[in-house]
Design an enzyme around this catalytic site. Structure first.
Site, PDB file in Angstrom:
ATOM      1  N   HIS A 131       0.840  -1.207   0.000  1.00 50.72           N
ATOM      2  CA  HIS A 131       0.000   0.000   0.000  1.00 50.72           C
ATOM      3  C   HIS A 131       0.873   1.255   0.000  1.00 50.72           C
ATOM      4  O   HIS A 131       0.621   2.198  -0.765  1.00 50.72           O
ATOM      5  CB  HIS A 131      -0.911  -0.026   1.232  1.00 50.72           C
ATOM      6  N   GLU A 132       1.892   1.281   0.847  1.00 48.78           N
ATOM      7  CA  GLU A 132       2.761   2.462   0.916  1.00 48.78           C
ATOM      8  C   GLU A 132       3.545   2.651  -0.380  1.00 48.78           C
ATOM      9  O   GLU A 132       3.745   3.781  -0.840  1.00 48.78           O
ATOM     10  CB  GLU A 132       3.712   2.348   2.113  1.00 48.78           C
ATOM     11  N   HIS A 135       1.463   4.345  -2.914  1.00 46.30           N
ATOM     12  CA  HIS A 135       1.493   5.805  -2.755  1.00 46.30           C
ATOM     13  C   HIS A 135       2.701   6.395  -3.485  1.00 46.30           C
ATOM     14  O   HIS A 135       2.602   7.437  -4.137  1.00 46.30           O
ATOM     15  CB  HIS A 135       1.577   6.177  -1.272  1.00 46.30           C
ATOM     16  N   GLU A 202      -6.262   7.383  -0.800  1.00 45.72           N
ATOM     17  CA  GLU A 202      -6.190   6.169   0.017  1.00 45.72           C
ATOM     18  C   GLU A 202      -6.843   4.989  -0.698  1.00 45.72           C
ATOM     19  O   GLU A 202      -6.317   3.879  -0.693  1.00 45.72           O
ATOM     20  CB  GLU A 202      -6.845   6.399   1.382  1.00 45.72           C
TER      21      GLU A 202
END
Length: 285
Positions: A131-132, A135, A202
């Site tokens: 997930h990071e 980003h 997100e």
């Protein structure tokens, strides 16, 4: 594509709001000054925000010798995502949380708390770091930095307008009631725009992270566990610097009421539901 268009429109709106308040304070000259200030603040944020945030959280850089399992996990996921290897940091905090920072994929860093490493399984941790890295891949760090900077600047300018008044185009004192109204409503509008930007990013990072790891269910399980643990464990540094809350995978702030109303994170239940649908269908669009 729609999310990127929406994000661009929101970024334009928050910049326009900043310039309008500058105009209320000093007419056309105030608008020009506000634009120059916005550009200067964003330039500074672009180049130095990662260093400031990592120092703020007393993050310690690790490598293959100091945190071998964690470091290798990030390296493997970065390879899967076709990204350069980011710098890897640990934060000595009990609350499970993580974030990414850096101005672009070539100058990125990922950070995790010691609490998240204790709470999550290796599979769940892979979901979080994917997930990071999503980003990083989507360049969300730049977007979130600019939106946070602009929202803070709007609040500061609005306070200035309320206490010192403004001028119209002819240099005459502006309507004081209108000035007070703008001073009260502009920060709320700025916060709402920032919230909308962050929530959209997100969802995109959840989707992108699921693609990178190939395991949306792992991220869903991690979010559920982080949500349950984080709510009962204070994160002092985040409480002292609430503008950084939007960077985290889960809202680290403990306050309720208006703080939850203006949360920069989508509802955890909705994020989990979307991820479980991806796991069920095998589709990430």
């Amino acid at each position: 594509m729609f999310n990127w268009v929406k994000t661009a429109m929101l970024m334009a709106a928050i910049t326009a709001l900043f310039i309008v308040i500058g105009g209320m304070i000093g007419g056309s000259r105030g608008m020009t000054i506000a634009l120059l200030i916005a550009l200067g603040m964003n330039f500074f944020s672009y180049w130095f925000s990662d260093k400031m945030v990592l120092r703020m959280y007393n993050a310690q850089e690790v490598d293959e010798t100091t945190a071998p399992q964690f470091y290798r996990m990030v390296r493997e996921l970065a390879t899967r995502a076709n990204l350069p290897m980011p710098r890897v940091y640990l934060i000595d905090e009990s609350q499970p949380n993580a974030f990414a920072t850096g101005r672009n994929p070539e100058h990125a860093a990922v950070a995790a708390t010691t609490g998240i490493l204790r709470v999550l399984s290796e599979r769940e941790m892979r979901g979080v770091m994917a997930h990071e890295l999503a980003h990083v891949k989507h360049r969300d760090i730049l977007i979130s930095t600019i939106s946070a900077t602009m929202a803070g600047a709007i609040s500061a300018l609005a306070n200035f307008a309320m206490f010192f008044g403004g001028r119209d185009e002819n240099g005459r004192p502006a309507n004081p009631i209108a000035g007070i109204a703008v001073a009260l409503l502009a920060p709320i509008a700025g916060a709402l725009i920032q919230m909308a930007i962050s929530r959209a990013r997100e969802f995109e990072a959840d989707r992108g992270g699921a693609q990178i790891s190939g395991d949306p269910q792992a991220l869903a399980s991690a979010l559920d566990k982080i949500h349950r643990y984080a709510s009962g464990i204070p994160f002092q540094t985040a409480e002292e610097h609430p503008a950084t809350a939007q960077m985290m995978i889960m809202n680290p702030l403990s306050g309720g009421g208006l703080q939850n109303l203006f949360s920069t994170h989508p509802a955890t239940e909705e994020r989990i539901a979307r991820l479980m649908e991806m796991a069920r269908t095998g589709r990430f669009d």
